[in-house]
Design a protein around this motif. Structure first.
Motif, PDB file in Angstrom:
ATOM      1  N   ALA A  30      67.073 -20.734  36.545  1.00  0.00           N
ATOM      2  CA  ALA A  30      68.127 -19.892  35.962  1.00  0.00           C
ATOM      3  C   ALA A  30      67.839 -18.415  36.222  1.00  0.00           C
ATOM      4  O   ALA A  30      68.732 -17.643  36.585  1.00  0.00           O
ATOM      5  CB  ALA A  30      68.239 -20.165  34.463  1.00  0.00           C
ATOM      6  N   ASN A  31      66.565 -17.995  36.057  1.00  0.00           N
ATOM      7  CA  ASN A  31      66.202 -16.595  36.293  1.00  0.00           C
ATOM      8  C   ASN A  31      66.429 -16.210  37.750  1.00  0.00           C
ATOM      9  O   ASN A  31      66.893 -15.101  38.047  1.00  0.00           O
ATOM     10  CB  ASN A  31      64.742 -16.356  35.910  1.00  0.00           C
ATOM     11  CG  ASN A  31      64.540 -16.376  34.405  1.00  0.00           C
ATOM     12  OD1 ASN A  31      65.474 -16.137  33.653  1.00  0.00           O
ATOM     13  ND2 ASN A  31      63.334 -16.667  33.967  1.00  0.00           N
ATOM     14  N   ALA A  32      66.075 -17.124  38.662  1.00  0.00           N
ATOM     15  CA  ALA A  32      66.269 -16.824  40.084  1.00  0.00           C
ATOM     16  C   ALA A  32      67.752 -16.644  40.397  1.00  0.00           C
ATOM     17  O   ALA A  32      68.140 -15.728  41.133  1.00  0.00           O
ATOM     18  CB  ALA A  32      65.678 -17.941  40.941  1.00  0.00           C
ATOM     19  N   GLY A  33      68.582 -17.514  39.840  1.00  0.00           N
ATOM     20  CA  GLY A  33      70.012 -17.388  40.075  1.00  0.00           C
ATOM     21  C   GLY A  33      70.574 -16.083  39.539  1.00  0.00           C
ATOM     22  O   GLY A  33      71.427 -15.459  40.166  1.00  0.00           O
ATOM     23  N   LEU A  34      70.081 -15.641  38.372  1.00  0.00           N
ATOM     24  CA  LEU A  34      70.549 -14.388  37.793  1.00  0.00           C
ATOM     25  C   LEU A  34      70.031 -13.180  38.571  1.00  0.00           C
ATOM     26  O   LEU A  34      70.681 -12.142  38.627  1.00  0.00           O
ATOM     27  CB  LEU A  34      70.097 -14.297  36.330  1.00  0.00           C
ATOM     28  CG  LEU A  34      70.719 -15.317  35.372  1.00  0.00           C
ATOM     29  CD1 LEU A  34      70.076 -15.203  33.996  1.00  0.00           C
ATOM     30  CD2 LEU A  34      72.226 -15.120  35.271  1.00  0.00           C
ATOM     31  N   SER A  35      68.821 -13.304  39.165  1.00  0.00           N
ATOM     32  CA  SER A  35      68.224 -12.182  39.884  1.00  0.00           C
ATOM     33  C   SER A  35      68.881 -11.953  41.246  1.00  0.00           C
ATOM     34  O   SER A  35      68.940 -10.826  41.732  1.00  0.00           O
ATOM     35  CB  SER A  35      66.719 -12.427  40.086  1.00  0.00           C
ATOM     36  OG  SER A  35      66.058 -12.580  38.846  1.00  0.00           O
ATOM     37  N   HIS A  36      69.385 -13.019  41.872  1.00  0.00           N
ATOM     38  CA  HIS A  36      69.976 -12.891  43.199  1.00  0.00           C
ATOM     39  C   HIS A  36      71.419 -12.416  43.082  1.00  0.00           C
ATOM     40  O   HIS A  36      72.367 -13.206  43.151  1.00  0.00           O
ATOM     41  CB  HIS A  36      69.897 -14.229  43.935  1.00  0.00           C
ATOM     42  CG  HIS A  36      68.491 -14.648  44.218  1.00  0.00           C
ATOM     43  ND1 HIS A  36      68.118 -15.963  44.412  1.00  0.00           N
ATOM     44  CD2 HIS A  36      67.364 -13.927  44.336  1.00  0.00           C
ATOM     45  CE1 HIS A  36      66.810 -16.025  44.632  1.00  0.00           C
ATOM     46  NE2 HIS A  36      66.334 -14.801  44.593  1.00  0.00           N
ATOM     47  N   THR A  37      71.578 -11.126  42.916  1.00  0.00           N
ATOM     48  CA  THR A  37      72.905 -10.534  42.773  1.00  0.00           C
ATOM     49  C   THR A  37      73.410 -10.061  44.129  1.00  0.00           C
ATOM     50  O   THR A  37      72.742  -9.280  44.817  1.00  0.00           O
ATOM     51  CB  THR A  37      72.861  -9.335  41.809  1.00  0.00           C
ATOM     52  OG1 THR A  37      72.337  -9.778  40.543  1.00  0.00           O
ATOM     53  CG2 THR A  37      74.235  -8.736  41.610  1.00  0.00           C
ATOM     54  N   ASN A  38      74.561 -10.538  44.554  1.00  0.00           N
ATOM     55  CA  ASN A  38      75.155 -10.089  45.816  1.00  0.00           C
ATOM     56  C   ASN A  38      75.540  -8.615  45.714  1.00  0.00           C
ATOM     57  O   ASN A  38      76.013  -8.155  44.669  1.00  0.00           O
ATOM     58  CB  ASN A  38      76.386 -10.929  46.161  1.00  0.00           C
ATOM     59  CG  ASN A  38      76.029 -12.382  46.413  1.00  0.00           C
ATOM     60  OD1 ASN A  38      74.906 -12.699  46.818  1.00  0.00           O
ATOM     61  ND2 ASN A  38      76.982 -13.270  46.197  1.00  0.00           N
ATOM     62  N   GLN A  39      75.341  -7.876  46.828  1.00  0.00           N
ATOM     63  CA  GLN A  39      75.600  -6.438  46.850  1.00  0.00           C
ATOM     64  C   GLN A  39      76.598  -6.119  47.968  1.00  0.00           C
ATOM     65  O   GLN A  39      76.458  -6.620  49.082  1.00  0.00           O
ATOM     66  CB  GLN A  39      74.296  -5.657  47.094  1.00  0.00           C
ATOM     67  CG  GLN A  39      73.201  -5.967  46.074  1.00  0.00           C
ATOM     68  CD  GLN A  39      71.880  -5.326  46.439  1.00  0.00           C
ATOM     69  OE1 GLN A  39      71.851  -4.234  47.020  1.00  0.00           O
ATOM     70  NE2 GLN A  39      70.787  -5.987  46.099  1.00  0.00           N
ATOM     71  N   TYR A  40      77.560  -5.253  47.641  1.00  0.00           N
ATOM     72  CA  TYR A  40      78.590  -4.870  48.614  1.00  0.00           C
ATOM     73  C   TYR A  40      78.735  -3.346  48.580  1.00  0.00           C
ATOM     74  O   TYR A  40      79.034  -2.769  47.532  1.00  0.00           O
ATOM     75  CB  TYR A  40      79.927  -5.535  48.287  1.00  0.00           C
ATOM     76  CG  TYR A  40      79.841  -7.053  48.271  1.00  0.00           C
ATOM     77  CD1 TYR A  40      79.976  -7.788  49.450  1.00  0.00           C
ATOM     78  CD2 TYR A  40      79.593  -7.740  47.089  1.00  0.00           C
ATOM     79  CE1 TYR A  40      79.877  -9.168  49.438  1.00  0.00           C
ATOM     80  CE2 TYR A  40      79.486  -9.123  47.070  1.00  0.00           C
ATOM     81  CZ  TYR A  40      79.629  -9.837  48.253  1.00  0.00           C
ATOM     82  OH  TYR A  40      79.529 -11.205  48.242  1.00  0.00           O
TER      83      TYR A  40
END
Length: 333
Positions: A30-40
């Protein structure tokens, strides 16, 4: 029926550790999914995608499927066009450098000649003519000056002036050759290194850009304190054991008191006279110790059953009033 409470069973350390590990793995995912934020951004984008799974096996043999993430960087259309053009330019420079390398391949196989003869030759070929021409003009000017003064060629005054001129010319030549010798050495080295420097410049403009990797978020699983769980389990078992021992000692103390208090140590112990029977221990001779109540009242008691004593100590059992059996506690204890 009144029963003696039993100590609760301590949690199994292995099962507890497995449950904790499963919780930690779920939390980490869950933490990994929250940490991987897409950036544009206007310059480009960065996206994270699940591209596979990694299998992890714990010490109990249980396997977990952990998602594997990959980071994808992408330029904006404008930056991508600039990048493509730059790459083409660098590729062209690299090809040109490769072609030049083939043309000067013989240079590196030839030693640089800095011998005195070669350096003097370089000076003569490049600068000596200019030096001589300057002094020839100066001598012509001197001849004209002497003639204007009425000093004829071959006279003593003319010879003295010409000797002074020759001395100055020789000193200037020595100084000039000394200076030009160092310049000639540098020029020879420059001519030797010039093609190499050009190739180096071409190659420096065709360097491959190293990829800029994104700092990936790190997620660490907390360590399960299995040793602590085992110790806690042991402490709980010891607590239950000590409690049981205390109760058993109290029961034995009650039996000793009962055996000494009754006349001759005899007491009614027929099972038919007791109810709510519950075993709480065993005597050293292997006779079960029970907690019970008499059918005629009197509160909870601690003692033995005549039928069980009779199998071990037949002489310690006798028939009492009404056909009920009695036990000689003094003999049993």
């Amino acid at each position: 029926m009144v029963s003696t409470p039993k100590a609760p069973k301590a949690p199994d350390p292995t099962q507890t550790a497995a449950a904790q590990t499963a919780t930690n793995v779920d939390t980490a995912i869950a933490n990994a999914g929250l940490s991987h934020t897409n950036q544009y951004t206007p310059d480009g984008s960065l996206e994270y995608k699940v591209t596979g799974n990694t299998t992890m096996t714990d010490q109990n043999g249980k396997t977990y499927q952990l998602p594997t993430y990959s980071a994808y960087q992408k330029y904006s259309p404008q930056n991508q066009a600039i990048y493509d053009q730059t790459q083409q330019t660098q590729l062209g420079l690299s090809k040109l450098a490769n072609e030049q390398t083939g043309k000067i391949s013989g240079i590196l196989g030839t030693n640089v000649d800095l011998s005195a003869g070669n350096v003097d030759k370089y000076v003569n070929d490049h600068w000596q003519t200019g030096f001589n021409n300057q002094w020839d003009r100066d001598q012509a000017s001197l001849d004209q000056s002497l003639a204007d003064k009425g000093i004829s060629m071959g006279s003593a005054a003319y010879n003295n002036a010409l000797r002074d001129f020759s001395t100055r010319k020789q000193a200037a030549s020595d100084q000039y050759l000394g200076d030009m010798y160092s310049n000639a050495q540098n020029s020879i080295l420059t001519e030797r290194n010039q093609p190499l420097n050009e190739i180096s410049a071409l190659m420096s403009g065709s360097q491959v850009n190293q990829p800029n990797y994104v700092n990936s978020p790190t997620t660490q699983l907390p360590t399960v304190d299995q040793a602590g769980l085992i110790n806690e389990n042991y402490n709980q078992q010891m607590g239950a054991y000590n409690s049981q021992m205390s109760k058993s000692n109290a029961a034995m103390g009650g039996l000793f008191g009962l055996g000494s208090a009754l006349l001759g140590g005899w007491a009614m112990s027929d099972r038919r006279l007791k109810r709510d029977i519950h075993q709480i221990g065993v005597s050293e001779a292997g006779i079960p110790i029970h907690e019970y109540e008499y059918v005629f009242g009197g509160g909870r008691q601690v003692g033995v059953m005549a039928d069980e004593v009779e199998r071990v100590f037949p002489g310690a059992v006798a028939e009492g009033p009404g056909g009920f059996k009695m036990v000689n506690y003094a003999e049993v204890l």
